[in-house]
Design an enzyme around this catalytic site. Structure first.
Site, PDB file in Angstrom:
ATOM      1  N   CYS A  39       0.828  -1.210   0.000  1.00 58.26           N
ATOM      2  CA  CYS A  39       0.000   0.000   0.000  1.00 58.26           C
ATOM      3  C   CYS A  39       0.861   1.258   0.000  1.00 58.26           C
ATOM      4  O   CYS A  39       1.700   1.438   0.885  1.00 58.26           O
ATOM      5  CB  CYS A  39      -0.907   0.002   1.230  1.00 58.26           C
ATOM      6  SG  CYS A  39      -1.801   1.543   1.430  1.00 58.26           S
ATOM      7  N   LYS A  66     -10.762  -8.313   6.199  1.00 53.74           N
ATOM      8  CA  LYS A  66     -10.284  -7.639   7.401  1.00 53.74           C
ATOM      9  C   LYS A  66     -10.752  -8.315   8.674  1.00 53.74           C
ATOM     10  O   LYS A  66     -11.911  -8.743   8.783  1.00 53.74           O
ATOM     11  CB  LYS A  66     -10.769  -6.182   7.399  1.00 53.74           C
ATOM     12  CG  LYS A  66     -10.201  -5.379   6.254  1.00 53.74           C
ATOM     13  CD  LYS A  66     -10.756  -3.964   6.214  1.00 53.74           C
ATOM     14  CE  LYS A  66     -10.404  -3.313   4.877  1.00 53.74           C
ATOM     15  NZ  LYS A  66     -10.958  -1.975   4.741  1.00 53.74           N
ATOM     16  N   ILE A  79      -5.904   1.557   6.413  1.00 51.47           N
ATOM     17  CA  ILE A  79      -4.509   1.633   6.865  1.00 51.47           C
ATOM     18  C   ILE A  79      -3.868   2.855   6.222  1.00 51.47           C
ATOM     19  O   ILE A  79      -4.362   3.325   5.194  1.00 51.47           O
ATOM     20  CB  ILE A  79      -3.709   0.362   6.475  1.00 51.47           C
ATOM     21  CG1 ILE A  79      -3.839   0.112   4.967  1.00 51.47           C
ATOM     22  CG2 ILE A  79      -4.159  -0.833   7.279  1.00 51.47           C
ATOM     23  CD1 ILE A  79      -2.715  -0.710   4.411  1.00 51.47           C
ATOM     24  N   GLU A  92      -4.830   8.277   8.986  1.00 51.26           N
ATOM     25  CA  GLU A  92      -4.603   9.156   7.829  1.00 51.26           C
ATOM     26  C   GLU A  92      -3.096   9.251   7.639  1.00 51.26           C
ATOM     27  O   GLU A  92      -2.377   9.763   8.509  1.00 51.26           O
ATOM     28  CB  GLU A  92      -5.184  10.568   8.017  1.00 51.26           C
ATOM     29  CG  GLU A  92      -6.695  10.621   8.100  1.00 51.26           C
ATOM     30  CD  GLU A  92      -7.390  10.098   6.855  1.00 51.26           C
ATOM     31  OE1 GLU A  92      -6.882  10.286   5.731  1.00 51.26           O
ATOM     32  OE2 GLU A  92      -8.450   9.465   7.014  1.00 51.26           O
ATOM     33  N   SER A  93      -2.634   8.788   6.485  1.00 51.57           N
ATOM     34  CA  SER A  93      -1.185   8.639   6.292  1.00 51.57           C
ATOM     35  C   SER A  93      -0.414   9.923   6.568  1.00 51.57           C
ATOM     36  O   SER A  93       0.609   9.896   7.260  1.00 51.57           O
ATOM     37  CB  SER A  93      -0.861   8.125   4.886  1.00 51.57           C
ATOM     38  OG  SER A  93      -1.305   9.034   3.901  1.00 51.57           O
TER      39      SER A  93
END
Lengths: 216, 213
Positions: A39, A66, A79, A92-93
């Site tokens: 990802c 999941k 993720i 939140e990346s």
């Protein structure tokens, strides 16, 4: 014999899916990232963890299957998520990356100067706009047009390495890549993955033969 | 632009921090060519300082001001608390486009679906207040996140969308508390004026942005 330094992070673990046991609390001195190996969003956070030398453990999540317990970490099961030993959850990346930069000492990744910080955030917004700008199959509408050809070369090269299979995050982009690969023009000029990799290997060695790699 | 919710965020922060500033209003229905040199996207708000540095994107301008200027810090120092404010901001993120869609469609079609979606987004925020058990989104005092989301709640009455907070009592209470804040009330827009602006704006009138002057 000299012992090799143990790698502090190991993200090559099997993903947890439905029916799996939830991992226990995060031990003191460690931070946990819920992630997936391919990802691009959690890749951001792993880059920051690595760049700052932050001790962490990785729990990979099977995004197509999941675990039920994962929804207690993120309301929509996305993720990346960070979890620390105080049971604090951050997601939140971009927020996780900024949190790590603020919370951990050592190398500062965001600049100190407020204007330079703002500039980096403005640049990120522009990038996100490319990702968000799609509400049609192609960037210009329902047919392929100039903008698609202008953007394609960079995405083709990413695709050679296998663009991340991130179902939830960029479905529109994945669809666009698939649609582009059906265009006869794009197909006619598609670079062979092995030839491209061969070129890159020689190129990074400054080998002048690089440019002719793959020619008879 | 006097009625822009995004620009209002920045004005709230400028006022809350007591930062000396000058305002140049842009006619968004008739933008000057030179404005695109300030922001290639041609949007407000944009900050420009005496060193010629330009900052745009409303949330980025607000954070920049908090970092660059002394005085009361609107964002918390604690990394986790700061991250929490940003996560709440993400929770709010669908609201501006929902409200914009509603504005464009309300005279043409049935917008009950849109209103329902808005209610859904507001319940997420209600849940935050329920969990935190504080008066404001960042704790017991007003802080950055409250200012960032306020402009849309301020406009609910003028847009006849008050029903969307009908089932969110904590959110309604928060709105009432916000109205008492001196910074918020100093920038309050009259309901009628805003409604007249909207009507002109939707008709693409170049007079819209100057309504009331």
């Amino acid at each position: 014999m000299r012992r090799r330094l143990e790698i502090q992070c190991e993200d090559e673990t099997r993903s947890l899916g439905k029916g799996s046991c939830p991992p226990g609390p995060v031990p003191e001195g460690l931070i946990r990232i819920y992630s997936m190996r391919f990802c691009p969003y959690s890749h951001r956070t792993r880059l920051v963890l690595k760049a700052k030398g932050i001790r962490h453990e990785v729990v990979n999540i099977n995004l197509r299957n999941k675990p039920e317990w994962y929804y207690t970490k993120h309301p929509f099961g996305q993720i990346p998520v960070l979890e620390n030993s105080q049971c604090q959850l951050i997601y939140e990346s971009v927020i996780t990356c900024e949190y790590l930069d603020d919370a951990y000492p050592g190398r500062r990744l965001f600049p100190y100067d407020p204007y330079e910080r703002a500039r980096q955030k403005m640049l990120l917004e522009l990038f996100c706009k490319i990702l968000d700008y799609q509400n049609t199959t192609y960037f210009g509408g329902d047919c392929i047009s100039m903008i698609d050809y202008l953007l394609w070369p960079w995405f083709e090269r990413l695709d050679v390495y296998g663009i991340a299979d991130c179902v939830n995050h960029t479905p529109a982009l994945r669809l666009w890549i698939a649609a582009m690969k059906q265009d006869p023009t794009v197909c006619a000029l598609l670079i062979d993955k092995n030839i491209f990799q061969g070129f890159l290997n020689l190129y990074f060695q400054n080998n002048p033969q690089a440019f002719d790699f793959g020619l008879p | 632009m006097r009625f822009c919710a995004f620009a209002e965020r920045t004005l709230l922060v400028l006022n809350a921090k007591g930062i000396r500033h000058e305002v140049i209003n842009i006619n968004l229905k008739n933008k000057p060519d030179w404005f695109f040199k300030k922001n290639p996207l041609g949007l407000v708000p944009v900050l420009e300082n005496s060193q010629g540095q330009l900052i745009y994107e409303s949330a980025i301008t607000c954070e920049y001001l908090d970092e660059a200027y002394p005085g009361k810090k609107l964002l918390p120092d604690d990394p986790y608390e700061k991250a929490c404010q940003k996560m709440v901001f993400e929770l709010f993120s669908k609201v501006p486009s929902l409200v914009a869609s509603y504005l464009r469609r309300r005279d043409k079609e049935d917008c009950s679906g849109l209103k329902e979606e808005l209610c859904k987004e507001f319940s997420k925020l209600e849940e935050v207040l329920n969990n935190k058990k504080t008066a404001f989104f960042g704790g017991n005092s007003l802080s950055m996140i409250d200012y960032l989301i306020w402009p849309w709640f301020e406009r609910l009455e003028a847009l006849e969308l008050n029903e969307c907070v009908g089932h969110t009592p904590k959110l309604k209470l928060w709105m009432a508390t916000m109205r008492k804040d001196p910074t918020v009330s100093a920038l309050h827009i009259d309901v009628k004026a805003f409604q007249c602006f909207i009507e002109l704006y939707l008709q693409n009138s170049p007079e819209a942005c100057d309504y009331g002057l």
